[in-house]
Design a protein around this motif. Structure first.
Motif, PDB file in Angstrom:
ATOM      1  N   UNK A 309      17.992  12.066  57.303  1.00  0.00           N
ATOM      2  CA  UNK A 309      17.647  11.287  58.489  1.00  0.00           C
ATOM      3  C   UNK A 309      16.401  11.870  59.146  1.00  0.00           C
ATOM      4  N   UNK A 310      15.285  11.139  59.174  1.00  0.00           N
ATOM      5  CA  UNK A 310      14.044  11.679  59.748  1.00  0.00           C
ATOM      6  C   UNK A 310      14.182  12.020  61.222  1.00  0.00           C
ATOM      7  N   UNK A 311      15.104  11.376  61.925  1.00  0.00           N
ATOM      8  CA  UNK A 311      15.226  11.575  63.368  1.00  0.00           C
ATOM      9  C   UNK A 311      15.906  12.893  63.730  1.00  0.00           C
ATOM     10  N   UNK A 312      16.582  13.536  62.779  1.00  0.00           N
ATOM     11  CA  UNK A 312      17.309  14.768  63.083  1.00  0.00           C
ATOM     12  C   UNK A 312      16.627  16.009  62.519  1.00  0.00           C
ATOM     13  N   UNK A 374      17.686   8.304  47.144  1.00  0.00           N
ATOM     14  CA  UNK A 374      16.782   7.190  46.848  1.00  0.00           C
ATOM     15  C   UNK A 374      17.317   5.869  47.376  1.00  0.00           C
ATOM     16  N   UNK A 375      18.626   5.734  47.455  1.00  0.00           N
ATOM     17  CA  UNK A 375      19.233   4.484  47.928  1.00  0.00           C
ATOM     18  C   UNK A 375      19.531   4.504  49.428  1.00  0.00           C
ATOM     19  N   UNK A 376      19.234   5.611  50.080  1.00  0.00           N
ATOM     20  CA  UNK A 376      19.459   5.707  51.524  1.00  0.00           C
ATOM     21  C   UNK A 376      18.412   4.848  52.234  1.00  0.00           C
ATOM     22  N   UNK A 377      18.824   3.887  53.065  1.00  0.00           N
ATOM     23  CA  UNK A 377      17.864   3.000  53.743  1.00  0.00           C
ATOM     24  C   UNK A 377      16.854   3.750  54.617  1.00  0.00           C
ATOM     25  N   UNK A 378      17.234   4.961  55.075  1.00  0.00           N
ATOM     26  CA  UNK A 378      16.320   5.732  55.935  1.00  0.00           C
ATOM     27  C   UNK A 378      15.247   6.454  55.132  1.00  0.00           C
ATOM     28  N   UNK A 379      15.404   6.468  53.817  1.00  0.00           N
ATOM     29  CA  UNK A 379      14.477   7.214  52.972  1.00  0.00           C
ATOM     30  C   UNK A 379      13.437   6.267  52.400  1.00  0.00           C
ATOM     31  N   UNK A 380      12.322   6.149  53.115  1.00  0.00           N
ATOM     32  CA  UNK A 380      11.266   5.245  52.674  1.00  0.00           C
ATOM     33  C   UNK A 380       9.931   5.972  52.711  1.00  0.00           C
ATOM     34  N   UNK A 443       5.219   9.294  41.661  1.00  0.00           N
ATOM     35  CA  UNK A 443       4.453   8.076  41.911  1.00  0.00           C
ATOM     36  C   UNK A 443       5.232   6.834  41.513  1.00  0.00           C
ATOM     37  N   UNK A 444       5.919   6.901  40.375  1.00  0.00           N
ATOM     38  CA  UNK A 444       6.748   5.773  39.964  1.00  0.00           C
ATOM     39  C   UNK A 444       7.844   5.498  40.989  1.00  0.00           C
ATOM     40  N   UNK A 445       8.502   6.545  41.463  1.00  0.00           N
ATOM     41  CA  UNK A 445       9.596   6.360  42.418  1.00  0.00           C
ATOM     42  C   UNK A 445       9.099   5.784  43.739  1.00  0.00           C
ATOM     43  N   UNK A 446       7.895   6.171  44.151  1.00  0.00           N
ATOM     44  CA  UNK A 446       7.338   5.569  45.367  1.00  0.00           C
ATOM     45  C   UNK A 446       7.155   4.067  45.189  1.00  0.00           C
ATOM     46  N   UNK A 452      11.771  -2.151  46.223  1.00  0.00           N
ATOM     47  CA  UNK A 452      13.179  -2.386  46.499  1.00  0.00           C
ATOM     48  C   UNK A 452      13.573  -2.079  47.937  1.00  0.00           C
ATOM     49  N   UNK A 453      12.573  -1.849  48.795  1.00  0.00           N
ATOM     50  CA  UNK A 453      12.861  -1.481  50.181  1.00  0.00           C
ATOM     51  C   UNK A 453      13.309  -2.660  51.009  1.00  0.00           C
TER      52      UNK A 453
END
Length: 453
Positions: A309-312, A374-380, A443-446, A452-453
């Motif tokens: 979580x980027x906020x914590x 990778x599937x966490x919605x907060x991880x973009x 780079x591929x994962x980005x 898929x975001x």
């Protein structure tokens, strides 16, 4: 430049006057701790000034203790004289602890502050006696003489006795922690047998997460400085140490400051594990003494890896956690049986991990954590640099799992993992196996996450 710094520049020329200097300033060394005036107010400037002057006077005394250490330890002074000078200063401090400790143990605030000051003085005197940094080859010639180390071993014992009696006092723990690092340079490997007692005293039930984090930083120095000698000691104390750290990690968060301290403790804990792995001590984590704690260790690291979580403020801990997992995979995964190449070749050898079943462990425990993140919605990782760093570590872990397990990993991905997720993993497998390093897979994962975001 303070007096200690001035003396260090002149120490080579002061050996013949060391005794004279010590005698001439001896009346300035007795410590008399003064409590802050509780009746002072913001408008009572005279009280404020008085309290400040008491602190300033004690700081000045500490400079004197360090300066005496510098003067007394110059190479032109015979070792028996160095021991005599150290003993001359230490003995009154030992007596003062013995005299004051009963009152401090009974809750006397002034006595407790006196113990704090004495501990600081002992550590500062030790710092003056030695410029040696364990683990630093450039200062190896400055390592203390055995006879001098033995005198300061008594100082460490005195500090530990006080710490054990007053471990509930934040000020005493703070002073002991400061002296711990200063004693390292004069005790050398003599510190190692005392480590369990330092841990008991400095990681008490009263210790904050911030104190635990600072002590782990000190232990980093110990591991780095004494990696050849520390194995047996660290092997015996690792489980109780981590139990205390885990208790701190599990404490509920009560406010913003607590959240900041928790984030720092997470980072220091992971850094400590990483240093153990990087300094060739990884076998301690899976030794007979610590085998029962290996599973909680893995759970703690994988849990921190997927807390993104980027906020914590957990991204730094997540990046470190993935780095630790990658190091474990590389260390215990056995020889590489697959090669990263534009023309991937089937691995002809089965995995050969350092201990049975670790190949399956990599695939079934380490690998899924990557995709949890990778599937966490907060991880973009589109604009956040820290998230991109985490993604880079994920790519590195996936590739190291592949190089250690080869076709076993590919069959798992194609036969069960991606089908269960409802994902066509062909492009991922191609990127993982043909990218020369983690940068290409990252780079591929980005691009994958952006689509898929």
């Amino acid at each position: 430049m303070g007096i200690a710094g001035f003396v260090k520049h002149l120490r080579a020329h002061l050996g013949n006057v060391a005794e004279t200097v010590i005698q001439s300033i001896s009346d300035l060394l007795p410590i008399k701790a003064e409590l802050p005036n509780e009746s002072s107010t913001d408008d009572d400037m005279s009280s404020d000034q008085s309290d400040h002057s008491a602190d300033a006077a004690f700081t000045g005394q500490l400079y004197l203790f360090e300066a005496i250490g510098c003067i007394s330890s110059t190479s032109t002074i015979p070792v028996e004289k160095q021991v005599l000078y150290a003993r001359t200063i230490l003995e009154p401090l030992f007596s003062d602890i013995q005299r004051t400790l009963p009152s401090a143990s009974s809750g006397d605030a002034q006595a407790t502050l006196q113990i704090h000051h004495i501990i600081m003085a002992l550590g500062t005197l030790a710092h003056g006696f030695s410029d040696w940094t364990p683990g630093n080859a450039a200062t190896a010639h400055l390592a203390p003489l055995k006879e001098v180390s033995e005198e300061f071993n008594r100082a460490a014992e005195a500090i530990l006795i006080a710490l054990e009696a007053l471990r509930a006092s934040f000020d005493v723990r703070t002073a002991a922690r400061a002296s711990f690092t200063r004693l390292m340079g004069v005790l050398g490997i003599g510190m190692l047998p005392l480590l369990p007692r330092w841990i008991d005293g400095l990681l008490s039930q009263s210790s904050s997460k911030d104190e635990m984090a600072m002590f782990l930083r000190l232990l980093d120095q110990v591991v780095f400085g004494f990696k050849k000698e520390i194995y047996s000691v660290l092997d015996s104390l690792l489980t109780p140490l981590l139990q205390r750290v885990f208790a701190g990690l599990a404490e509920p968060i009560t406010g913003t400051d607590d959240e900041i301290q928790l984030a720092e403790l997470r980072r220091e804990y992971l850094t400590f594990v990483q240093i153990i792995l990087n300094e060739g001590l990884g076998a301690i984590l899976v030794s007979d003494s610590n085998q029962q704690f290996f599973e909680p260790l893995i759970i703690s690291v994988t849990t921190l890896a997927k807390t993104v979580n980027p906020d914590t403020g957990n991204l730094s801990a997540s990046r470190l956690a993935f780095s630790v997992l990658t190091r474990m995979a590389d260390l215990w995964g056995g020889p590489n049986i697959a090669i990263l190449s534009p023309q991937p070749m089937a691995s002809t050898h089965p995995p050969s991990p350092s201990f049975p079943g670790f190949d399956r462990f990599l695939i079934e425990r380490f690998h899924p954590i990557c995709w949890d993140v990778l599937r966490d919605p907060q991880f973009r990782p589109v604009t956040d640099a820290q998230i991109k760093q985490v993604l880079n570590e994920i790519a590195g872990l996936e590739q190291i799992i592949y190089t250690k397990t080869g076709d076993m990993f590919l069959q798992h991905l194609q036969g069960s993992f991606f089908p269960a997720m409802g994902i066509d993993g062909t492009d991922f497998i191609k990127a993982m196996t043909t990218s020369a390093d983690r940068k290409g897979l990252s780079g591929f994962l980005q691009r994958f996450l952006r689509q898929n975001g």
